[in-house]
Design a protein around this motif. Structure first.
Motif, mmCIF file in Angstrom:
data_model
loop_
_atom_site.group_PDB
_atom_site.id
_atom_site.type_symbol
_atom_site.label_atom_id
_atom_site.label_comp_id
_atom_site.label_asym_id
_atom_site.label_seq_id
_atom_site.Cartn_x
_atom_site.Cartn_y
_atom_site.Cartn_z
ATOM 1 N N TRP A 120 63.564 18.722 10.556
ATOM 2 C CA TRP A 120 62.524 19.686 10.896
ATOM 3 C C TRP A 120 61.167 19.072 10.603
ATOM 4 C CZ3 TRP A 120 58.603 21.950 8.018
ATOM 5 C CH2 TRP A 120 57.954 23.047 8.595
ATOM 6 N N LEU A 121 60.277 19.166 11.547
ATOM 7 C CA LEU A 121 58.899 18.697 11.370
ATOM 8 C C LEU A 121 57.981 19.905 11.382
ATOM 9 C CD1 LEU A 121 58.769 15.632 13.794
ATOM 10 C CD2 LEU A 121 58.985 15.593 11.317
ATOM 11 N N GLY A 122 57.108 19.982 10.388
ATOM 12 C CA GLY A 122 56.133 21.054 10.356
ATOM 13 C C GLY A 122 55.184 20.984 11.534
ATOM 14 N N PRO A 123 54.516 22.095 11.845
ATOM 15 C CA PRO A 123 53.629 22.121 13.013
ATOM 16 C C PRO A 123 52.486 21.114 12.940
ATOM 17 C CG PRO A 123 53.365 24.090 11.642
ATOM 18 C CD PRO A 123 54.581 23.393 11.163
ATOM 19 N N ASP A 124 52.142 20.682 11.731
ATOM 20 C CA ASP A 124 51.070 19.682 11.575
ATOM 21 C C ASP A 124 51.608 18.303 11.210
ATOM 22 O OD1 ASP A 124 49.342 21.744 12.067
ATOM 23 O OD2 ASP A 124 48.811 22.062 9.965
ATOM 24 N N ALA A 125 52.928 18.131 11.240
ATOM 25 C CA ALA A 125 53.521 16.867 10.817
ATOM 26 C C ALA A 125 53.335 15.791 11.876
ATOM 27 C CB ALA A 125 55.010 17.043 10.529
ATOM 28 N N LEU A 127 54.005 24.441 -3.360
ATOM 29 C CA LEU A 127 54.788 23.991 -2.213
ATOM 30 C C LEU A 127 53.997 23.044 -1.327
ATOM 31 C CD1 LEU A 127 57.590 24.287 -0.997
ATOM 32 C CD2 LEU A 127 56.761 26.252 0.316
ATOM 33 N N GLU A 128 52.709 23.271 -1.193
ATOM 34 C CA GLU A 128 51.865 22.429 -0.337
ATOM 35 C C GLU A 128 51.772 20.991 -0.825
ATOM 36 O OE1 GLU A 128 47.432 23.280 -2.058
ATOM 37 O OE2 GLU A 128 48.522 24.991 -1.188
ATOM 38 N N ARG A 129 52.114 20.772 -2.071
ATOM 39 C CA ARG A 129 51.987 19.431 -2.646
ATOM 40 C C ARG A 129 53.126 18.498 -2.225
ATOM 41 N NH1 ARG A 129 48.329 19.053 -6.973
ATOM 42 N NH2 ARG A 129 47.359 21.034 -7.555
ATOM 43 N N PHE A 130 54.264 19.078 -1.807
ATOM 44 C CA PHE A 130 55.425 18.269 -1.436
ATOM 45 C C PHE A 130 55.282 17.766 0.002
ATOM 46 C CE2 PHE A 130 57.000 20.906 -4.882
ATOM 47 C CZ PHE A 130 57.744 20.005 -5.636
ATOM 48 N N GLN A 149 58.681 29.331 5.235
ATOM 49 C CA GLN A 149 57.729 29.117 4.139
ATOM 50 C C GLN A 149 57.052 27.756 4.242
ATOM 51 O OE1 GLN A 149 56.985 31.731 2.555
ATOM 52 N NE2 GLN A 149 58.720 32.860 3.435
ATOM 53 N N LEU A 150 57.764 26.742 4.702
ATOM 54 C CA LEU A 150 57.133 25.431 4.879
ATOM 55 C C LEU A 150 56.051 25.505 5.948
ATOM 56 C CD1 LEU A 150 60.152 22.951 4.702
ATOM 57 C CD2 LEU A 150 58.446 23.412 2.935
ATOM 58 N N ALA A 151 56.338 26.195 7.048
ATOM 59 C CA ALA A 151 55.344 26.309 8.116
ATOM 60 C C ALA A 151 54.075 26.995 7.618
ATOM 61 C CB ALA A 151 55.935 27.072 9.298
ATOM 62 N N PRO A 165 52.596 22.793 6.207
ATOM 63 C CA PRO A 165 52.824 22.588 7.642
ATOM 64 C C PRO A 165 52.918 21.136 8.077
ATOM 65 C CG PRO A 165 50.552 23.238 7.230
ATOM 66 C CD PRO A 165 51.284 23.409 5.928
ATOM 67 N N ASP A 166 52.583 20.194 7.184
ATOM 68 C CA ASP A 166 52.723 18.788 7.551
ATOM 69 C C ASP A 166 53.949 18.154 6.903
ATOM 70 O OD1 ASP A 166 51.764 18.887 4.984
ATOM 71 O OD2 ASP A 166 50.259 17.312 5.249
ATOM 72 N N ALA A 167 54.830 18.963 6.330
ATOM 73 C CA ALA A 167 56.012 18.445 5.649
ATOM 74 C C ALA A 167 57.107 18.057 6.641
ATOM 75 C CB ALA A 167 56.559 19.479 4.671
ATOM 76 N N VAL A 168 58.033 17.239 6.153
ATOM 77 C CA VAL A 168 59.254 16.880 6.876
ATOM 78 C C VAL A 168 60.432 17.371 6.047
ATOM 79 C CG1 VAL A 168 60.680 15.001 7.777
ATOM 80 C CG2 VAL A 168 58.176 14.850 7.916
ATOM 81 N N ALA A 169 61.379 18.043 6.667
ATOM 82 C CA ALA A 169 62.541 18.554 5.953
ATOM 83 C C ALA A 169 63.826 18.018 6.580
ATOM 84 C CB ALA A 169 62.558 20.087 5.966
ATOM 85 N N VAL A 170 64.815 17.782 5.743
ATOM 86 C CA VAL A 170 66.144 17.360 6.189
ATOM 87 C C VAL A 170 67.161 18.346 5.625
ATOM 88 C CG1 VAL A 170 67.813 15.487 6.353
ATOM 89 C CG2 VAL A 170 65.371 14.960 6.103
#
Length: 345
Positions: free
Chosen positions: A193-198, A264-267, A302-304, A308-313
């Motif tokens: 998953w890629l955030g909308p700003d990733a 959360l924004e720090r990750f 919540q990540l979005a 919003p620039d995070a990457v999730a697996v």
């Protein structure tokens, strides 16, 4: 963020201290796991007093468990320390620990679930630790699963796990030694998953913090053992939901609270374990596909909002499903969205 030390790797023949910093062991799985340490990995497991209390109903007092952890770390003959199993009270042990003893004697520690309490404590000291323990890592099924063996061997004898491939099959079946074999199901790989700003062209790299969702929640609630918020900058959050089968909504609420707290924004990245959906001892009925989808939706919502620039697996094979990877807290994880590749060193 602290500078991290990867404790020296073990070698065949080395002494591995076996402790019960959480719940005591039980038979028959305890003997099975000890035999596999000797026969499969060539290690010399030395059972400490807390782990000699086979079948005991309650662990020894927290201060005694802390003293034993310190003794194992400080023993120059001990090259690794492995917990026997999880539990539900290890957070009470942490205030009894002497941080200087552990910091001055970095030793590979193996454990997860309730033992993530100690691993988060070690993270604050800059000591990398690994998600493996006698039960369930070493004791389930008639034979040790090749996937588990491959990555546990790396966690024992190498400096990094390298590329972490998804397992080809998985199970969350409840194994009984005198019962039927567990049912294994095919996997569909990691979910990205890629955030909308990733930026889809960059690879996210950061130190892993987190572990079992329940334990992470305790640490967020107590705040006593949380790092400085700045230490989370650029880190990778790891979460797996364990056999307690928490509601997906609660997972989302916890992440939302982290967001409101400015954490959360720090990750830069997030690793979510394949969720366990079956536990006959819990009064909940989970359909795996629905539960997995609900957790993914709760996390990405919540990540979005907050990262919003995070990457999730998703569906990473660590935690309470089998087989599993001994994901190291403090390890350096690379989430490469270009190649859909996860690497942990």
């Amino acid at each position: 963020m602290p500078s991290f030390t990867v404790p020296p790797a073990l070698e065949p023949g080395d002494t591995l201290a076996v402790l019960a910093p959480s719940r005591p062991p039980a038979e028959p799985w305890f003997s099975v796991a000890l035999d596999r340490l000797r026969e499969t990995f060539g290690l010399d497991p030395v059972v400490y007093p807390t782990a000699e209390r086979v079948g005991a109903e309650e662990p020894v007092p927290p201060a005694e468990r802390a003293t034993e952890i310190e003794r194992a770390f400080a023993d120059p003959e001990v090259r690794g320390v492995m917990a026997v199993t999880g539990g539900d009270d290890q957070i009470r042990v942490l205030r009894h620990l002497d941080a200087d003893v552990l910091r001055e004697n970095p030793t590979r520690f193996y454990g997860f679930s309730d033992n993530d309490n100690l691993r988060l404590y070690l993270w604050n000291l800059g000591i990398v630790s690994y998600a493996a323990q006698l039960m369930p890592t070493l004791a389930l099924d008639p034979d040790l699963h090749p996937y588990t063996e491959r990555y546990l061997r790396r966690a024992l004898f190498e400096d990094g796990l390298g590329v972490v491939d998804p397992a080809e099959e998985w199970t969350d079946g409840w194994y009984e030694f005198d019962g039927e074999p567990r049912e294994w199901r095919p996997t569909d790989g990691h979910g990205w998953w890629l955030g909308p700003d990733a930026d889809a062209e960059r690879a996210v790299e950061g130190r892993v913090w987190g572990g079992c969702y329940s334990i992470v929640s305790w640490h967020l609630e107590t705040s006593r053992y949380l790092p400085d918020p700045d230490d989370f900058d650029g880190a990778v959050l790891a979460l797996e939901t364990s056999e307690t089968l928490p509601d997906a909504a609660d997972v989302g609420y916890t992440l939302r609270s982290m967001g409101e707290r400015g954490l959360l924004e720090r990750f830069d990245g997030v690793l979510v374990g394949r969720p366990k959906s079956f536990n006959p001892r819990v009064d909940r009925d989970r359909d795996f596909e629905e539960y997995r989808s609900d957790i993914r939706d709760a996390v990405t919502t919540q990540l979005a909002e907050y990262a919003p620039d995070a990457v999730a697996v998703f569906d990473v094979d660590f935690g309470h499903t089998d087989p599993h990877v001994p994901l190291p807290l403090g390890g350096l994880a690379t989430l490469d969205a270009r190649e859909n590749q996860l690497r942990v060193d």
